[in-house]
Design a protein around this motif. Structure first.
Motif, short mmCIF file in Angstrom:
data_model
loop_
_atom_site.label_atom_id
_atom_site.label_comp_id
_atom_site.label_asym_id
_atom_site.label_seq_id
_atom_site.Cartn_x
_atom_site.Cartn_y
_atom_site.Cartn_z
N ARG A 121 4.59 -1.52 -12.68
CA ARG A 121 5.21 -1.31 -11.82
C ARG A 121 6.91 -1.65 -12.44
O ARG A 121 7.57 -0.77 -11.37
CB ARG A 121 5.14 -0.77 -9.83
CG ARG A 121 4.42 -0.19 -9.74
CD ARG A 121 3.83 0.18 -8.26
NE ARG A 121 2.88 0.85 -7.71
CZ ARG A 121 1.24 0.69 -8.10
NH1 ARG A 121 0.90 -0.80 -9.15
NH2 ARG A 121 0.98 1.96 -7.47
N ALA A 122 6.68 -2.95 -12.97
CA ALA A 122 7.89 -3.57 -14.05
C ALA A 122 8.45 -4.30 -12.97
O ALA A 122 10.24 -4.57 -13.27
CB ALA A 122 8.94 -1.74 -14.43
N ASP A 123 7.65 -4.78 -11.95
CA ASP A 123 8.20 -6.11 -11.15
C ASP A 123 8.55 -7.37 -12.27
O ASP A 123 7.51 -7.52 -12.33
CB ASP A 123 7.58 -6.15 -10.11
CG ASP A 123 8.19 -7.50 -8.94
OD1 ASP A 123 8.89 -6.97 -8.45
OD2 ASP A 123 7.78 -8.27 -9.17
N ALA A 140 12.10 6.08 -17.40
CA ALA A 140 11.80 6.01 -15.90
C ALA A 140 13.50 5.61 -15.42
O ALA A 140 13.57 5.95 -14.19
CB ALA A 140 10.89 4.28 -15.87
N ALA A 141 14.56 4.80 -15.94
CA ALA A 141 15.58 4.49 -15.66
C ALA A 141 16.21 5.60 -15.69
O ALA A 141 17.70 5.91 -14.49
CB ALA A 141 16.19 3.34 -16.35
N ASN A 142 16.36 6.53 -17.00
CA ASN A 142 16.61 7.69 -16.90
C ASN A 142 16.20 9.19 -16.26
O ASN A 142 16.83 9.84 -15.96
CB ASN A 142 16.52 7.94 -18.52
CG ASN A 142 17.34 7.48 -19.45
OD1 ASN A 142 18.75 7.01 -19.00
ND2 ASN A 142 17.11 7.59 -20.18
N ALA A 143 14.78 8.76 -15.24
CA ALA A 143 15.00 9.91 -14.62
C ALA A 143 15.70 9.63 -12.94
O ALA A 143 15.13 8.81 -12.86
CB ALA A 143 13.43 9.54 -14.19
N ALA A 144 15.47 10.34 -13.03
CA ALA A 144 17.13 10.82 -11.63
C ALA A 144 15.52 11.56 -10.64
O ALA A 144 14.39 11.78 -10.61
CB ALA A 144 17.67 11.27 -12.01
N GLU A 189 1.16 -1.55 0.38
CA GLU A 189 -0.05 -0.13 -0.06
C GLU A 189 0.67 1.42 -0.08
O GLU A 189 0.70 2.28 -0.69
CB GLU A 189 -0.82 -0.22 1.20
CG GLU A 189 -1.88 -1.22 1.09
CD GLU A 189 -3.37 -1.20 2.12
OE1 GLU A 189 -2.52 -1.23 3.77
OE2 GLU A 189 -4.06 -1.88 2.39
N ALA A 190 2.00 1.36 -0.07
CA ALA A 190 3.40 2.57 0.70
C ALA A 190 3.85 2.52 -0.54
O ALA A 190 4.28 3.54 -1.72
CB ALA A 190 4.04 2.43 1.12
N GLY A 191 3.08 0.98 -1.56
CA GLY A 191 3.78 1.81 -3.64
C GLY A 191 5.18 0.16 -3.49
O GLY A 191 5.80 0.94 -5.01
N ASP A 192 5.17 -0.48 -3.00
CA ASP A 192 6.80 -1.22 -3.12
C ASP A 192 6.12 -2.73 -4.16
O ASP A 192 5.26 -3.45 -3.52
CB ASP A 192 7.07 -1.82 -1.40
CG ASP A 192 8.50 -2.62 -1.90
OD1 ASP A 192 8.84 -1.64 -1.97
OD2 ASP A 192 7.79 -3.81 -1.97
N ALA A 193 6.68 -2.34 -5.11
CA ALA A 193 5.96 -2.99 -5.57
C ALA A 193 6.31 -4.40 -5.44
O ALA A 193 5.61 -5.86 -5.92
CB ALA A 193 6.85 -3.35 -7.25
N THR A 194 7.76 -5.16 -5.06
CA THR A 194 8.50 -6.02 -4.88
C THR A 194 7.13 -6.99 -3.52
O THR A 194 6.21 -7.98 -3.94
CB THR A 194 8.95 -6.65 -4.04
OG1 THR A 194 10.12 -6.11 -4.63
CG2 THR A 194 9.81 -7.89 -3.24
N ALA A 195 6.44 -6.34 -2.59
CA ALA A 195 5.79 -6.53 -2.03
C ALA A 195 4.35 -6.95 -2.23
O ALA A 195 3.59 -7.53 -2.42
CB ALA A 195 5.55 -5.25 -0.74
N TRP A 233 -2.90 -7.38 -7.08
CA TRP A 233 -1.87 -6.88 -6.45
C TRP A 233 -0.72 -7.44 -7.44
O TRP A 233 0.34 -6.81 -7.44
CB TRP A 233 -1.29 -8.16 -5.29
CG TRP A 233 -2.07 -7.02 -3.95
CD1 TRP A 233 -2.93 -7.28 -3.34
CD2 TRP A 233 -2.18 -5.79 -3.47
NE1 TRP A 233 -3.97 -6.61 -2.66
CE2 TRP A 233 -3.04 -5.31 -2.94
CE3 TRP A 233 -1.12 -4.82 -4.24
CZ2 TRP A 233 -2.64 -3.95 -2.08
CZ3 TRP A 233 -1.15 -3.28 -3.28
CH2 TRP A 233 -1.96 -3.05 -2.45
N MET A 234 -0.85 -8.51 -7.85
CA MET A 234 -0.03 -9.11 -8.83
C MET A 234 0.05 -8.06 -10.32
O MET A 234 1.30 -7.84 -10.63
CB MET A 234 -0.54 -10.59 -9.81
CG MET A 234 1.15 -10.80 -10.60
SD MET A 234 2.48 -11.60 -9.63
CE MET A 234 1.95 -12.81 -8.52
N LYS A 235 -1.15 -7.53 -10.88
CA LYS A 235 -1.40 -6.59 -11.73
C LYS A 235 -0.69 -5.52 -11.34
O LYS A 235 0.07 -4.77 -11.96
CB LYS A 235 -2.96 -6.19 -12.29
CG LYS A 235 -2.59 -5.90 -13.53
CD LYS A 235 -4.41 -5.07 -14.12
CE LYS A 235 -4.45 -4.49 -14.99
NZ LYS A 235 -5.85 -4.30 -15.51
#
Length: 394
Positions: free
Chosen positions: A295-297, A373-377, A258-264, A288-290
């Motif tokens: 979020r690119a997990d 996203a990877a390039n965005a610091a 709920e805090a936004g962590d994709a792995t969780a 939750w899987m979706k």
């Protein structure tokens, strides 16, 4: 299923989602419950995916600035309020509430630092580290981080710990890194708590002390660090250092998700979909899987493709299965690529040529967004969000 644990380089599946499909995913990612995939819950020792950057936005201290408007904050800064100067620098560096102007942000950070504002000093460390508004300079970044750390700024201690670990701009010194993380943890930094716990459980720069690691992971989770919450959930799944407790694992995964962590999100989805120690809920597991896949997990993209293929928690959808298996084929660890390719081939046989062409365009768009996203610091105004401090890089 396998547990995806942040900070570890190994995700092994204990059971497969598709009963006949099992796999072991290896790759550095944040604590997740089981990288399953092939998928199940992924478990890695330490914080890694609970996949966040070491740095987190630094909120200004309660002061006269409060929740004032940008105009009021600028006015207070121009009157000499150091807290307002720092806040204005943050706003200018990130473009929050005002037009983004990193050079002017540096000016206000410097003014605040000149008045002894430690957060502004740490923010200057970030700016010099990333070359935002100034010419990038490891020496200047370290100088500002060091000044902030001397004044007790935890985010600067975290940044110095990360640099000591990587050898960025200073001699590589793992013992010094662990000590900086300890100091940050003791100063109240949730990120410092997580990284110090990781050092303790892995024995990197300090003697192994799993009992102490549990204490710091728990403190970090209770202080709101999503990666720590995810890691603590993994420990409750495996019973490492804490009681094996599926309900507690789900609670911590949910907090982190709920805090936004994709792995969780992924781990929670696995537990719900597979009924790992809790009541099975395919629909909620799919949700939750979706969310994790969007979020690119990586493990989640493959698991989601399989859920669409099998109608697990959702209606069967070959086109979506083809899309997500195509995405998975590009981002999962090497041990899962063959599986992703097999799912893609299988469902690809059932969709039209036009649908495959349309899906290829979606995948190309996904690839572009991932690159961007990877390039965005991280926001330059977020003291401590030094690019070198991502936990999965330690």
């Amino acid at each position: 299923g396998a547990w995806h644990v942040p900070g570890s380089a190994r995700h092994c599946t204990a059971r497969a989602v598709h009963r006949s499909e099992a796999a072991c995913y290896r790759g550095a990612m944040p604590l997740s419950v089981a990288s399953i995939l092939a998928v199940g819950i992924a478990m890695l020792p330490a914080p890694a995916s609970c996949r966040q950057s070491v740095g987190t936005p630094v909120e200004p201290p309660a002061s006269a600035v409060g929740a004032a408007s940008p105009e009021a904050i600028r006015a207070a800064a121009e009157r000499g309020d150091a807290g307002a100067m720092f806040r204005l620098g943050q706003m200018l560096a990130s473009g929050r509430g005002v037009a983004r102007d990193e050079k002017e942000a540096v000016v206000w950070y410097l003014r605040a630092a000149d008045k002894g504002n430690a957060r502004a000093m740490a923010a200057l460390g970030v700016m010099y580290s990333k070359g935002r508004g100034v010419v990038a300079s490891d020496a200047d970044a370290i100088r500002w981080y060091s000044l902030a750390a001397k004044l007790g700024e935890p985010s600067a201690m975290v940044a110095l710990g990360a640099r000591s670990a990587s050898g960025a701009g200073m001699p590589r010194d793992l013992a010094a890194s662990a000590d900086w993380y300890r100091r940050a943890a003791e100063a109240g930094s949730p990120i410092g708590m997580r990284l110090y716990a990781r050092a303790l459980e892995s024995g990197v720069g300090t003697p192994v002390d799993d009992a102490a690691a549990v204490v710091w992971i728990t403190r970090g989770a209770e202080a709101g660090d999503a990666q720590s919450a995810c890691n603590l959930g993994v420990r409750h799944v495996t019973g490492r250092g804490v009681a094996k407790d599926a309900a507690a694992a789900v609670r911590w995964f949910r907090i982190a998700a709920e805090a936004g962590d994709a792995t969780a999100m992924f781990n929670l989805g696995v537990m719900l979909a597979d009924g790992n120690g809790i009541a099975e809920d395919d629909a909620l597991g799919f949700k939750w899987m979706k969310a994790a896949a969007e979020r690119a997990d990586p493990p989640a993209t493959l698991r989601l493709a399989m859920m669409y293929r099998d109608g697990e928690g959702t209606g069967r959808d070959a086109v979506e299965a083809y899309y997500w298996s195509s995405v998975a084929a590009e981002c999962v660890g090497i041990d899962l690529r063959e599986k992703a390719a097999a799912v893609r081939f299988e469902v690809g046989e059932t969709v039209s040529t036009q649908a495959r062409a349309d899906t290829d365009e979606r995948v190309a768009a996904w690839r572009t967004s991932r690159t961007n996203a990877a390039n965005a610091a991280d926001p330059a105004g977020d003291a401590g969000s030094d690019g070198a401090t991502k936990p999965d890089k330690l």
